[in-house]
Design an enzyme around this catalytic site. Sequence first.
Site, PDB file in Angstrom:
ATOM      1  N   ASP A  54       0.809  -1.220   0.000  1.00 19.98           N
ATOM      2  CA  ASP A  54       0.000   0.000   0.000  1.00 19.98           C
ATOM      3  C   ASP A  54       0.845   1.274   0.000  1.00 19.98           C
ATOM      4  O   ASP A  54       0.672   2.147   0.856  1.00 19.98           O
ATOM      5  CB  ASP A  54      -0.920   0.018   1.234  1.00 19.98           C
ATOM      6  CG  ASP A  54      -1.627  -1.304   1.470  1.00 19.98           C
ATOM      7  OD1 ASP A  54      -2.146  -1.867   0.499  1.00 19.98           O
ATOM      8  OD2 ASP A  54      -1.648  -1.769   2.622  1.00 19.98           O
ATOM      9  N   GLU A 264     -11.746   0.106  -3.071  1.00 15.60           N
ATOM     10  CA  GLU A 264     -10.852   0.638  -2.035  1.00 15.60           C
ATOM     11  C   GLU A 264      -9.653   1.323  -2.682  1.00 15.60           C
ATOM     12  O   GLU A 264      -9.586   1.490  -3.887  1.00 15.60           O
ATOM     13  CB  GLU A 264     -10.399  -0.489  -1.104  1.00 15.60           C
ATOM     14  CG  GLU A 264      -9.625  -1.583  -1.811  1.00 15.60           C
ATOM     15  CD  GLU A 264      -9.346  -2.778  -0.917  1.00 15.60           C
ATOM     16  OE1 GLU A 264      -9.639  -2.723   0.282  1.00 15.60           O
ATOM     17  OE2 GLU A 264      -8.825  -3.774  -1.429  1.00 15.60           O
TER      18      GLU A 264
END
Length: 364
Positions: A54, A264
């Site tokens: 991420d 997301e």
Amino acid sequence: MFKNSSLIIAALLGAAVYSATGQTKGGSTVKSVVDSKKTKFISKPLVTSIYTADPSAHVFNGKIYIYPSHDIDAGIPENDNGDHFAMRDFHVLSMDRVGGKVTVNPVALTVKDIPWAGRQLWAPDAAYEKGTYYLYFPVKDKSDVFRIGVASSKSPTGPFKAEPQPIKSSFSIDPAVFKDTDGSYYMYFGGIWGGQLQRWATRRYEAEGSKTDLGKPDEPALTAKVVKLSKNMKEFSEAPRNVVILDAAGKPLLTKDHDHRFFEGSWMFKNNGKYYFTYSTGDTHMLCYATGTSPYGPFTYKGVILNPVQGWTTHHSIVQIKGKWYLFYHDTELSGKTWLRNVKVTPLTIHPDGTIETVDEFVK
């Protein structure tokens, strides 16, 4: 940050070599796949001493800083809630240039440093304003509800000191902070399934089992939230709004449109006066982009930035460095396990007409 393992990826990548197992929402076991004809990757992991995912990349004072999740093997079985993503701290990565030496800096923040936190310190982002660096992070509170917190430091690598409470009115995961050209800051956030976004569909948190799915197939899809930050960088200055993503006909994307709708991993950037809202489709494992004329949207879907990578989950950042665009992302080259990922970077081509050339992480 968390994506459900899906049979769709097998169809996307074709003949496959299996490397890791997981559970679908229906409970059947599936496996992470890599096309047997695509065994080489276009880029290598930035670091190998720890597992990272991420990546939120920024250029501060001419140097590149990456704010990733820190994956660990907690020994927790995989499930749709993402309990096996049991991260406990952050390390900031830094480098002078793309392709240069990458430094893994000391621990910047831990769950134990956050007074209100319970568990699962997921994907962060950072911002800089008036001599202070701000670290934004999602973590479950002591009631196991994801909230977004903020911590600050005089150094881009920390250590960061967390505020005693989460940001008021915050919820879900994946905060991404964008500074517009007028100096205003906006946060984009939200993630479905394990990220709990669907539990806030009525603007109140719904307990486990009462509101845990994506919605009805022919209704507008659940989507990310956007909110303007206050001048102190520690609060919302307004109520969060929906990030509306439209199709080519100007209609909101529907729940059943798994190849295009938001799941997301929001990231916002601006190019030639145009706002690019980029995100992960989650259960179809693509990074996509939509463009608009305002940081609030609406945004019109334009295409795919990154095709599915090894390891199901997809979360990214896009940064211009010395006049060139780069995509920071992750896969599972080092471990072959969906919860032990590694961050990477590759050049990104944005054409003069504003379209983005799709990246495939496998060398053909």
